[in-house]
Design an enzyme around this catalytic site. Structure first.
Site, mmCIF file in Angstrom:
data_model
loop_
_atom_site.group_PDB
_atom_site.id
_atom_site.type_symbol
_atom_site.label_atom_id
_atom_site.label_comp_id
_atom_site.label_asym_id
_atom_site.label_seq_id
_atom_site.Cartn_x
_atom_site.Cartn_y
_atom_site.Cartn_z
ATOM 1 N N GLU A 284 0.830 -1.199 0.000
ATOM 2 C CA GLU A 284 0.000 0.000 0.000
ATOM 3 C C GLU A 284 0.867 1.252 0.000
ATOM 4 O O GLU A 284 0.576 2.229 -0.667
ATOM 5 C CB GLU A 284 -0.913 -0.033 1.233
ATOM 6 C CG GLU A 284 -2.189 0.772 1.074
ATOM 7 C CD GLU A 284 -3.197 0.435 2.171
ATOM 8 O OE1 GLU A 284 -4.071 -0.412 1.918
ATOM 9 O OE2 GLU A 284 -3.107 0.996 3.264
ATOM 10 N N GLU A 287 2.137 1.811 -3.353
ATOM 11 C CA GLU A 287 1.066 2.328 -4.193
ATOM 12 C C GLU A 287 0.865 3.820 -3.926
ATOM 13 O O GLU A 287 0.708 4.624 -4.844
ATOM 14 C CB GLU A 287 -0.235 1.558 -3.889
ATOM 15 C CG GLU A 287 -1.396 1.982 -4.778
ATOM 16 C CD GLU A 287 -2.702 1.284 -4.413
ATOM 17 O OE1 GLU A 287 -2.682 0.415 -3.523
ATOM 18 O OE2 GLU A 287 -3.728 1.611 -5.028
ATOM 19 N N CYS A 304 -8.215 -2.224 4.047
ATOM 20 C CA CYS A 304 -8.128 -3.476 4.808
ATOM 21 C C CYS A 304 -9.404 -3.833 5.558
ATOM 22 O O CYS A 304 -9.579 -4.950 5.993
ATOM 23 C CB CYS A 304 -6.945 -3.498 5.763
ATOM 24 S SG CYS A 304 -6.308 -1.908 6.143
ATOM 25 N N SER A 324 -7.320 1.940 -2.338
ATOM 26 C CA SER A 324 -6.112 1.181 -2.640
ATOM 27 C C SER A 324 -6.511 -0.168 -3.222
ATOM 28 O O SER A 324 -7.510 -0.761 -2.821
ATOM 29 C CB SER A 324 -5.309 0.969 -1.350
ATOM 30 O OG SER A 324 -4.470 -0.159 -1.490
ATOM 31 N N LYS A 363 -15.594 -10.116 7.383
ATOM 32 C CA LYS A 363 -14.540 -10.963 6.796
ATOM 33 C C LYS A 363 -15.121 -12.238 6.220
ATOM 34 O O LYS A 363 -14.567 -12.825 5.293
ATOM 35 C CB LYS A 363 -13.500 -11.316 7.863
ATOM 36 C CG LYS A 363 -12.610 -10.158 8.289
ATOM 37 C CD LYS A 363 -11.524 -9.882 7.279
ATOM 38 C CE LYS A 363 -10.694 -8.665 7.677
ATOM 39 N NZ LYS A 363 -9.946 -8.127 6.548
ATOM 40 N N GLU A 366 -16.171 -11.279 2.886
ATOM 41 C CA GLU A 366 -15.009 -10.930 2.061
ATOM 42 C C GLU A 366 -14.340 -12.187 1.502
ATOM 43 O O GLU A 366 -14.001 -12.255 0.333
ATOM 44 C CB GLU A 366 -14.007 -10.131 2.888
ATOM 45 C CG GLU A 366 -12.822 -9.631 2.086
ATOM 46 C CD GLU A 366 -11.687 -9.076 2.960
ATOM 47 O OE1 GLU A 366 -11.444 -9.622 4.061
ATOM 48 O OE2 GLU A 366 -11.051 -8.110 2.536
ATOM 49 N N GLU A 371 -13.608 -13.004 -6.584
ATOM 50 C CA GLU A 371 -12.258 -12.691 -7.070
ATOM 51 C C GLU A 371 -11.168 -13.102 -6.082
ATOM 52 O O GLU A 371 -9.993 -12.969 -6.357
ATOM 53 C CB GLU A 371 -12.154 -11.192 -7.410
ATOM 54 C CG GLU A 371 -12.357 -10.238 -6.245
ATOM 55 C CD GLU A 371 -13.809 -9.826 -6.031
ATOM 56 O OE1 GLU A 371 -14.703 -10.567 -6.476
ATOM 57 O OE2 GLU A 371 -14.039 -8.793 -5.377
ATOM 58 N N CYS A 507 -10.513 -2.594 14.410
ATOM 59 C CA CYS A 507 -10.846 -4.021 14.527
ATOM 60 C C CYS A 507 -10.959 -4.502 15.973
ATOM 61 O O CYS A 507 -11.651 -5.469 16.254
ATOM 62 C CB CYS A 507 -9.790 -4.865 13.844
ATOM 63 S SG CYS A 507 -9.422 -4.281 12.198
#
Lengths: 586, 122, 602, 160
Positions: A284, A287, A304, A324, A363, A366, A371, A507
């Site tokens: 990241e 990036e 994230c 990102s 999660k 996710e 993908e 989190c």
């Protein structure tokens, strides 16, 4: 200046500030008035009528959660009349409740059950021959969460949490009277109702009416499947809260026991999501530097938190280019487990069962994004929340408190202090700054960036890095996200880098973390206590900057090449889609 | 409206119009036109009065709607006020009875006793 | 009360100029002289509207109107009329408006026993014409208030009148206004609660349809008193006629400058908007109503804070219902003392009731507080039709209770009805006769509250449902004595611990019937019989010896279950009977019974 | 076949126009829902979504309001709406029997719509015509002093 009033509660004369409620006044002298719907600051609607007390000179019974104290007031919290009324109210609620406590996600954190015990409540109204039973509504097609009306006590805490903490209002009451139910509009399925799976509703619920999709059985089955190698990763925040499930004080670090428990369960390989957190910073950070240096889309948003990613895709899809392209640490770990690590273990990826233990409900969804895998398998096969993990440990009879702490072995269990603070709001930003500033400045820079720490909803800071003023912001919780977008659309300030988290506090306060009862939420600053665990670990690690992690260096040398290389793009980066909801065709 | 005097002047004018002060042979037909009355069929009754009085060219007769008088069970109710001070309440009026009232009571001046509220109720 | 003599002396501006004050003093001295002062009151009233011929004096009862009364005439009136009951012919009003010929209305007991204040214009004026309202002194109260009184004086007058809220609770209106007045805020609101939801009550509808301006005028007065410039009327969507007329009335009042900016050149601005309810009974509760206007589910909020402190959009708000407002202009036209002189000490003025059910004269009536239930039912209401026996009167709708024959001589006022376990409520008054099953009636009301409960608080949402479950079982013949006990305990608990008025009063119909008609409950539970013949599972129709053999029942039976010859006693075959009750309705001599043998009544 | 909600461009622009007006007032949701109910005959989810976007209120919240009030409905109603008054005055005079008779003769449960979309049967609360109890309405027309015989007549007429 605070004014004080004198009042008598159960014969005891006390003096309290005049803005106190009767409940707060009683609490202050250790008289515990029962309560069910009250969630301080979030839901103060006094609709459960369980906290009622008798006040001399006033007709009927009054809710102590909403009645303010007054000079000379005489309160009785435990008369026969009060006891009868509270018992009756609880019995009425029990009459519509489906009791399957043995398999309930709230087996040992159910506020409703505690009250039923305390009042030794009969359950006569559940006799289906004599009394109508409510229709049970199940909303369980989502990959992450489910809504089960048979356990709902209609306290409305979830409705308020969703509105106030998440700023969304996915849940509301529908119908009225005894036909009232809580859910999305028309009990529409959750996955198409604009829900981001932050799980604030779960943490607000006093029972198990709204909960994560229980997937313990899947792990139980996998553990007994001899053809599988179980590789489990565990997120930074789990170690800061898991102990609460086993009677430890809020804010206890149980990292060593956590690993020991994983081992005791029969998990073959343990890796630490902290490692991929470090990796994320490299990806990241690189990036970000590229965007700044090559005129890319700014501000760049972190990616994230899957709750946050959901939020953006659903509500602000026009900002997807700002996000990102990095996968979350969980998914980076998953991708590496089924490629790099499989090779190391000399296993066919198909024989690896990749499990992750997360403080997060989102999660679960996710991991199931199409993908997030290749060649017909998903990178993460199963996500358990901290709570599910704790229940599994308990059900298996593993004596958690007596476990000898261990350190995990294996290359992917190495982490720096930067990786572990990912779990607290501002942690990702701080970790990134530790690395980015050093790369850009070309010299050693400070470790701590305290401006981005703490619990303020929106934190802002400006750092001058090699001559450029970098404006950063840290935003956590749905309500604050909404606020920030309003701000961003009106201000002239050019932000460069913004950390977003779906949950307030990050989190450590994720939707999958141990439930803190309403009373304890009043007493303790849960988010601060849990964050402190992570910052303490950070301070005591040998390396505190992600790019210093020897294992990270090794994996680039051996496998990925360099950050943002072709290989890492293939495995560690992803893309996002605009999504809409309530998509019935007209 | 700026002053009380202005209001009072309007009141005097309205009062005189409403109660036909100075009008000889003036008649005011009040048709009970609340929900009860409407439900019981006040509309055709009202229409009948309006149409017949228009057809007969009786320019000293005014037909008006009023609210509920309270005797819901006897709706539609019609009250006839005359400038000589007499008041007559008819009840359970239909469009047929309305025609009859116009013809007998309003034109010829004969009260139709059998339709009176006081008769029906006793 | 009603029979006491009153001497009304016109105190309108013009009559005052022609000596009315002195005339009153003279009356008082003369009455004193004849020792009649105690029983007879002289009252200065608002203008009678015949100013050219003033001053006027009206003597009640009898409504004798004297006009052109001079000071020297007073002795004669007192001696002849008051003391000896002979009207003074030469002073009688003889104009076009011969009061004597006005008798038609007042000849009917139904009207004669009433006193119309809130309904003063209903059925009298054309509600579509603002001029007819003005013709009856409309907007004069507002004008007077704005021109001559301070807000605090307005509140003082309302307090002095003793007016209490007509919507249910009976809270003193002036005190309520005072609370709202005291709040300091940039914005305040006046709300008219026109969400009349009690089943069987329609007095607010009558006012709104028949006299919409009286409510608008009162709201403006209230706005002035508390310092609000905006009013909302929250009205049931089920009243389309009223909505239409209100909308029209607002337009007319604005056109004349009686609403809007700078009313009566006083600098006071007031606008009124309509908000439609959407079919939720609970929105009659003021906090739920406010939530509804704000665009929320109509769920009541905890009080305090009261709306006067934190109401609509968080601003101080005063809520009154239609009937309360309809009384307000009259108070300012005729004076608080006049208003206070009507009714009882603690409940002044009148109350409008919607009389319904098993009663000869169903309809709307307005009576002075203090009138007894017996007068209302037997004199004004005309008694029970079809030779049936009176059983109970239910007041206060789903929040009220049933009152039995034993209490019929109770004077009606707020406190007496509460003492009887019922309440005034908005004014529904339903009469029940022997054919009504009280268990079924309790069940009916409970079904209503279960349907209309907002679902927010536990006791009301869950508790009323469980009570209904039990009542359904009792009506079905499955009840036990233990059920009666649970009903009572549950009922009391719901009363004590519910959040809003709806829940706190929801058990009343059950608790009051349980108290007064326990035998009837026991008949359902123990004997498995419904004496009134309403609960189908518990009913057997039998022909009694009263039968005259007219064959009407047999002819009306849809299934041919009745057998009998002309002039002979008929017989109902129980196995064929479908319990439709057609025979009972058809029987001219009430010879078909559903009562168990030896039933002594309740 | 249930009758489907008829959402045309024309009706949508009517709704949009109504929202433009109400948006400027405080508390715009209720007036907007009244408008929507009137325009479409019901307020199904797609319409709720449009209102949600326009007024920035969550769909669940809008649905909560829609389902709270008896006057609004999510499902389309039948072509003919039969409402039987169950106010107290009507009830003690036997309106339950009238409701049962309609339910039987139209073969539809109370609160439901017939499968052919022709009839919706509702129990309503007092409409304020108690003097004429028992009362029922068919669409806009009010029937006073109802009886089972009258029900039969009305149903026959409606069905033909």
């Amino acid at each position: 200046m605070t004014n004080y009033v004198h009042l008598t509660i159960d014969g005891r004369e006390i003096t309290v500030p005049s803005d106190y409620t009767v409940m707060k006044a009683a609490d202050s002298i250790g008289i515990s008035v029962p309560r069910l719907c009250f969630l301080e600051g979030i839901h103060e609607q006094s609709n459960c009528r369980v906290c009622i007390v008798k006040i001399d000179g006033q007709r009927g019974l009054k809710t102590s959660c909403s009645t303010k104290v007054a000079e000379g007031m005489v309160v009785h919290t435990d008369t026969k009349e009060v006891y009868e009324a509270v018992s009756f109210n609880l019995e009425l609620l029990a009459g519509n409740h489906k009791f399957e406590c043995w398999k309930c996600s709230r087996e040992n954190s159910c506020e409703f059950l505690d009250l039923l015990r305390r009042f030794n409540v009969d359950n006569d109204f559940s006799n289906a021959k004599l009394f109508d039973q409510k229709e049970i509504k199940m909303n369980d097609t989502s990959e992450a969460m489910l809504l089960d009306s048979s356990k709902c006590v209609l306290c409305g805490r979830c409705v308020s949490a969703c509105e106030k903490q998440s700023g969304l209002g996915i849940l509301n009451f529908s119908n009225r009277g005894s036909n009232t139910y809580i859910g999305p509009a028309q009990f529409h399925n959750l996955e198409d109702a604009g829900c981001i799976y932050c799980g604030k509703c779960i943490q607000a619920c006093p029972t198990g009416a709204i909960r994560e999709k229980d997937e313990i059985k899947l792990l139980e089955r996998a553990l007994r499947d001899t053809s599988k190698t179980i590789v489990a990763q565990v997120a930074p925040s789990v170690r800061a809260a898991l102990g609460e499930e086993f009677g430890y004080k809020i804010g206890t670090n149980v990292e060593g026991q956590m690993f020991a428990a994983m081992k005791a369960l029969g998990i073959h390989e343990i890796i630490d999501t902290n490692f991929t957190a470090d990796l994320t910073i490299l990806e990241e950070g690189t990036e970000f530097i590229n965007r700044v240096q090559n005129g890319g889309v700014l501000p760049m948003f972190t990616s994230c938190s899957p709750g946050w990613v959901n939020y953006l895709e659903l509500y602000y899809p026009e900002y997807i280019p700002n996000l990102s392209t990095c996968k979350s640490p969980q998914q980076m770990a998953g991708a590496l487990i089924k490629t790099y690590y499989a090779k190391k273990l000399n296993k066919d990826p198909k024989d690896i069962y990749s499990v992750s233990i997360m403080p997060c409900v989102a999660k679960k969804a996710e991991a199931k994004r199409p993908e997030m895998g290749r060649d017909g398998y998903q990178d993460v096969d199963l996500v358990l929340t901290t709570r599910e993990f704790a229940r599994l440990i308990r059900h298996r009879g593993i004596p958690f408190r007596d476990l000898e702490p261990i350190r995990p072995f294996g290359d992917l269990a190495n982490y720096t202090g930067a990786g572990v603070i990912f779990g607290a709001s501002g942690g990702v930003m701080e970790a990134a700054l530790r690395t980015v500033t050093e790369i850009l400045e070309g010299k050693s820079t400070p470790v701590e960036f305290s401006e981005v720490r703490g619990l303020k909803d929106i934190k802002e800071a400006t750092y001058t890095v090699s001559g450029i003023d970098v404006n950063v912001a840290v935003v956590h919780g749905g309500a604050a996200i909404k606020e920030f977008f309003k701000l961003m659309k009106t201000t002239d300030k050019q932000y460069h880098f913004v950390e977003f988290m779906g949950c307030t506090g990050g989190c450590i306060n994720g939707g999958g973390q141990p439930i803190v009862s309403a009373i304890n939420q009043e007493k303790y600053d849960v988010r601060a206590l849990r964050s402190k665990v992570l910052y303490n670990i950070d301070q005591n690690t040998e390396f505190r900057k992600s790019h210093e992690n020897p294992a990270v260096k090794m994996i680039y040398d051996e496998f990925l090449g360099k950050p943002n290389s072709h290989k890492s793009h293939e495995l560690l980066h992803t893309h996002y889609n605009k999504r809409s909801f309530y998509d019935d065709k007209i | 409206m700026k002053t009380l005097e202005e209001l009072k002047a309007l009141r005097k004018k309205s009062y005189e119009k409403m109660y036909m002060i100075g009008v000889t042979g003036g008649v005011r037909v009040q048709v009970g036109y609340g929900t009860c009355g409407i439900a019981a069929g006040a509309k055709p009754v009202y229409d009948t009065f309006v149409n017949e009085i228009k057809a007969l060219n009786l320019d000293n007769v005014e037909v008006t709607q009023v609210g509920c008088m309270g005797e819901c069970a006897f709706e539609p109710i019609v009250e006839i006020l005359e400038s000589n001070g007499s008041k007559t309440i008819y009840c359970l009026v239909t469009d047929r009875i309305a025609s009859e009232i116009v013809e007998e009571h309003i034109v010829k001046g004969n009260r139709i006793d059998k339709y009176l509220l006081s008769k029906t109720k006793r | 009360m009603l029979d006491r003599m009153h001497i009304l002396i016109c105190g309108g501006t013009e009559c005052k100029e022609t000596n009315s004050l002195k005339i009153r003093d003279k009356f008082n001295t003369e009455l004193e002289r004849l020792n009649l002062g105690k029983d007879i009151k002289t009252i200065l009233t608002g203008c009678f509207g015949l100013c050219a011929l003033g001053p006027h004096v009206v003597i009640y009862p009898g409504e004798t109107l004297y006009s052109g009364v001079k000071l020297e005439d007073v002795t004669e009136i007192v001696e002849q009329h008051i003391a000896n009951g002979k009207p003074v012919e030469r002073l009688l009003y003889k104009g076009d408006f011969n009061r004597k010929k006005f008798r038609n209305r007042s000849e009917l007991t139904f009207f004669a026993r009433q006193k119309r204040i809130a309904l003063r214009n209903c059925g009298v004026i054309n509600p579509l014409e603002i001029t007819e309202y003005i013709a009856r002194q409309g907007y004069e109260a507002l004008g007077t208030v704005l021109k001559t009184m301070t807000p605090l004086q307005v509140i003082e007058e309302v307090k002095k009148s003793g007016l209490r809220g007509r919507g249910g609770g009976g809270f003193p209106t002036g005190v309520k206004w005072e609370f709202a007045n005291r709040q300091i805020s940039d914005q305040k609101y006046v709300i008219c609660n026109a969400d009349e939801g009690d089943p069987g009550a329609f007095m607010d509808r009558a006012v709104l349809e028949g006299d919409p301006h009286s409510v608008l005028e009162a709201m403006a007065i209230c706005g002035y008193a508390i310092g609000a410039n905006t009013g909302y009327i929250y009205i049931r969507a089920e009243y389309p006629v009223a909505v239409e007329r209100l909308q029209l009335a607002i337009g007319h009042a604005e056109a004349l400058g009686l609403l809007g900016d700078n009313i009566f050149d006083s600098g006071f601005n007031f606008k009124i908007e309509l908000r439609l309810g959407a079919g939720a009974f609970v929105c009659g509760e003021e906090t739920a109503l406010i939530a509804s206007i704000e665009g929320e589910r109509g769920m009541p909020r905890n009080k305090p804070p009261f709306p006067a402190v934190k109401g609509l959009f968080g601003k101080p708000t005063n809520v009154n219902n239609v009937e309360t407002f309809a009384n307000v202009p009259v108070i300012f036209l005729k004076g608080a003392d006049w208003f206070k002189s009507i009714g009882t000490e603690k409940s002044s003025g009148t109350k409008v009731f919607a009389l319904g059910g098993k009663i000869a004269n169903t309809g709307l009536l307005e009576i002075p507080m203090g009138t007894t239930l017996r007068e209302v039912i037997y004199e004004i209401g005309g008694g029970i039709p079809n030779k049936r026996e009176f059983k109970a009167v239910q007041t206060g709708g789903p929040s009220g209770g049933c009152i039995t024959a034993a209490s019929l001589d109770t004077p009606i006022d707020f406190d007496n009805l509460i003492a009887l376990g019922s309440m005034m409520g908005s004014g529904g008054m339903i009469i029940m006769d022997e054919d009504n099953c009280m268990v079924d009636v309790a069940r009916f009301y409970l079904e209503f509250t279960v349907d209309e409960s907002c679902g927010k608080c536990t006791p009301c949402r869950e508790g009323t449902k469980r009570m209904l479950d039990i009542l359904n079982r009792i009506c079905d013949g499955q009840g036990t004595m233990e059920d009666l006990d649970v009903l009572e305990r549950l009922g009391n608990m719901i009363k004590d611990s519910s959040l809003c008025g709806l829940g706190q009063t929801a058990p009343n119909p059950v608790l009051s019937t349980l108290k007064h008609f326990r035998k009837e409950y026991e008949a359902h539970v123990i004997d498995k019989v419904c004496p009134a013949g309403v609960c189908k599972n518990l009913t057997t129709y039998v022909v009694t010896d009263e039968c005259i053999g007219c064959t009407k029942c047999a002819k009306n039976c849809p299934v041919g279950a009745i057998e009998g010859t002309v002039k002979g006693k008929h017989y109902i075959h129980p196995e064929q009977c479908i319990k439709c009750g057609a025979c009972k309705t058809a029987c001219p001599v009430n010879a078909i019974s559903t009562k168990p043998e030896n039933w002594e009544g309740v | 076949m249930r009758s489907k909600v008829n959402i045309t461009e024309e009706k949508l622009s009517e709704l949009k126009a109504a929202m433009e007006i109400h948006k400027k007032e405080p508390g715009p949701l209720m007036p907007t829902l009244h408008a929507a109910q009137k325009i479409f005959g019901c307020i199904p989810l797609p319409i709720q979504k449009i209102i949600s976007n326009e007024l920035d209120v969550s769909i669940a919240r809008i649905n909560g309001v829609v389902t709270f009030y008896g006057h609004f409905s999510v499902e389309p109603k039948g072509k003919n709406i039969v409402s039987v008054c169950l106010g107290t005055a009507c009830y003690v005079k036997g309106s339950q029997g009238i409701l049962d008779a309609f339910s039987h003769d139209l073969n539809v449960k109370v609160g439901d719509t017939t499968d052919d979309g022709m009839f919706t049967l509702e129990a309503t609360r007092c409409i304020g015509a108690c003097g004429l109890a028992p009362i029922f309405t068919v669409n806009e027309e009010v029937f006073a002093n109802g009886s089972v015989q009258l029900v039969k007549k009305v149903v026959q007429k409606l069905k033909s």
